[in-house]
Design an enzyme around this catalytic site. Structure first.
Site, PDB file in Angstrom:
ATOM      1  N   HIS A 136       0.872  -1.185   0.000  1.00  0.00           N
ATOM      2  CA  HIS A 136       0.000   0.000   0.000  1.00  0.00           C
ATOM      3  C   HIS A 136       0.910   1.238   0.000  1.00  0.00           C
ATOM      4  O   HIS A 136       1.993   1.199   0.597  1.00  0.00           O
ATOM      5  CB  HIS A 136      -0.835   0.080   1.285  1.00  0.00           C
ATOM      6  CG  HIS A 136      -2.179  -0.594   1.228  1.00  0.00           C
ATOM      7  ND1 HIS A 136      -2.734  -1.188   2.332  1.00  0.00           N
ATOM      8  CD2 HIS A 136      -3.085  -0.735   0.223  1.00  0.00           C
ATOM      9  CE1 HIS A 136      -3.935  -1.683   2.002  1.00  0.00           C
ATOM     10  NE2 HIS A 136      -4.166  -1.413   0.736  1.00  0.00           N
TER      11      HIS A 136
ATOM     12  N   CYS B  60      -2.565   2.954   9.035  1.00  0.00           N
ATOM     13  CA  CYS B  60      -3.575   1.982   8.568  1.00  0.00           C
ATOM     14  C   CYS B  60      -4.836   2.033   9.437  1.00  0.00           C
ATOM     15  O   CYS B  60      -5.926   1.735   8.974  1.00  0.00           O
ATOM     16  CB  CYS B  60      -3.025   0.569   8.605  1.00  0.00           C
ATOM     17  SG  CYS B  60      -1.639   0.288   7.521  1.00  0.00           S
TER      18      CYS B  60
HETATM   19  N1  ARG Z   1      -4.432  -6.984   6.477  1.00  0.00           N
HETATM   20  C1  ARG Z   1      -4.773  -5.764   5.825  1.00  0.00           C
HETATM   21  C2  ARG Z   1      -4.695  -5.955   4.312  1.00  0.00           C
HETATM   22  O1  ARG Z   1      -3.815  -6.652   3.857  1.00  0.00           O
HETATM   23  C3  ARG Z   1      -3.864  -4.666   6.242  1.00  0.00           C
HETATM   24  C4  ARG Z   1      -4.242  -3.337   5.703  1.00  0.00           C
HETATM   25  C5  ARG Z   1      -3.313  -2.258   6.155  1.00  0.00           C
HETATM   26  N2  ARG Z   1      -3.843  -0.986   5.835  1.00  0.00           N
HETATM   27  C6  ARG Z   1      -3.165  -0.011   5.234  1.00  0.00           C
HETATM   28  N3  ARG Z   1      -3.737   1.134   5.111  1.00  0.00           N
HETATM   29  N4  ARG Z   1      -1.969  -0.212   4.739  1.00  0.00           N
HETATM   30  O2  ARG Z   1      -5.495  -5.434   3.577  1.00  0.00           O
END
Ligand code: ARG
Length: 277
Positions: free
Chosen positions: A176, A270
């Site tokens: 991300h 996150c």
């Molecule tokens: N387990 C989640 C996923 O893989 C984690 C998300 C983390 N969020 C972020 N904004 N990076 O989607």
């Protein structure tokens, strides 16, 4: 580099968070997740609570989204939408396991009476979108490569009326944008160049010549997954190197422990969506 005596000014923020009451690692959709590693949910809730209290203690307002059973990643509230000047571009999750989170976010934004634009393209909200209010009159930085798809960048631009700059993420550990790049204040960012393609690194260097440059260790400690109010920078306590760099640049690091939520592949940012209403 930025000088040590630079005066940093905080601006009051409104955030959205969602308690990890139902947090678990039941599937693995990023390289940090391992279904064999046990998760201490009670500890996750405690650490998350400390994070919420830290933000409130800094004078910010925190709205809460009601967690839903069966959605173990819902604690990562940043992924539900991108809001700019009262308009909300909704998320559409890449993975099935998280798809239902989008409706919960939509219901929240609509209940506030804010203008909501439903997406037709795959995008994970502030996970892959970052907004820099004073850069060129308001610039949206957008990641692609793992989750959010390029057509969503154009859709966000039409929905929110701000230029969107597409950036190519190339390292699966930084799946991300918000684990590789962060907005420090109204006009500046910090990022780890190695997470981006050579062309995207060039674009970032051109747009943000004064950016704080983070290294691999900072990024691996989830240091860039931080939330800043322009002066106070709330970040993962493991990111001691980046904390030092930010301090030298005139920011005030506020470390928080979020080890349990790291098991899901996330940290401070996150867990927090910014409501720019
Ligand atoms: N387990 C989640 C996923 O893989 C984690 C998300 C983390 N969020 C972020 N904004 N990076 O989607």
């Amino acid at each position: 580099m930025v000088t040590v005596n630079q005066q940093r000014v905080p601006r009051k923020r409104t955030y959205l968070m969602c308690s990890p009451e139902h947090f678990a690692v039941e599937y693995a959709i990023n390289p940090w997740m391992d279904v064999a590693t046990p998760v201490d949910r009670e500890l996750a809730v405690k650490q998350w609570d400390r994070l919420r209290e830290t933000l409130v203690g800094l004078g910010h307002e925190v709205h809460l989204l009601t967690p839903e059973p069966g959605l173990p990643d819902m604690v990562y509230a940043a992924n539900g939408a991108l809001m700019v000047d009262g308009s909300v571009y909704g998320a559409r999750f890449k993975h099935e396991q998280r798809a239902a989170e989008a409706a919960a976010h939509r219901a929240f934004y609509e209940s506030q009476g804010w203008r909501f634009i439903a997406p037709s393209e795959t995008n994970e909200g502030e996970g892959d979108f970052a907004y820099v209010p004073e850069a060129h009159g308001g610039l949206i930085l957008a990641g692609h490569g793992f989750r959010t798809e390029i057509p969503a960048h154009a859709e966000a631009q039409e929905a929110l009326g701000r230029p969107v700059v597409s950036l190519h993420l190339i390292d699966p550990r930084f799946y991300h944008l918000d684990v590789a790049l962060t907005v420090l204040d109204d006009s500046n960012i910090a990022y780890f160049p190695g997470a981006f393609s050579a062309a995207s690194q060039r674009v970032l260097a051109q747009l943000f010549p004064a950016a704080v440059i983070a290294d691999d260790a900072d990024a691996m400690a989830f240091g860039l997954n931080l939330v800043s109010d322009g002066a106070n920078v709330v970040l993962n306590s493991e990111a001691t190197g980046l904390a030092g760099t930010l301090k030298a640049a005139g920011y005030t690091p506020v470390p928080v422990e979020l080890a349990e939520l790291k098991k899901g592949g996330g940290s401070v940012k996150c867990c927090i969506a910014e409501l720019r209403h």
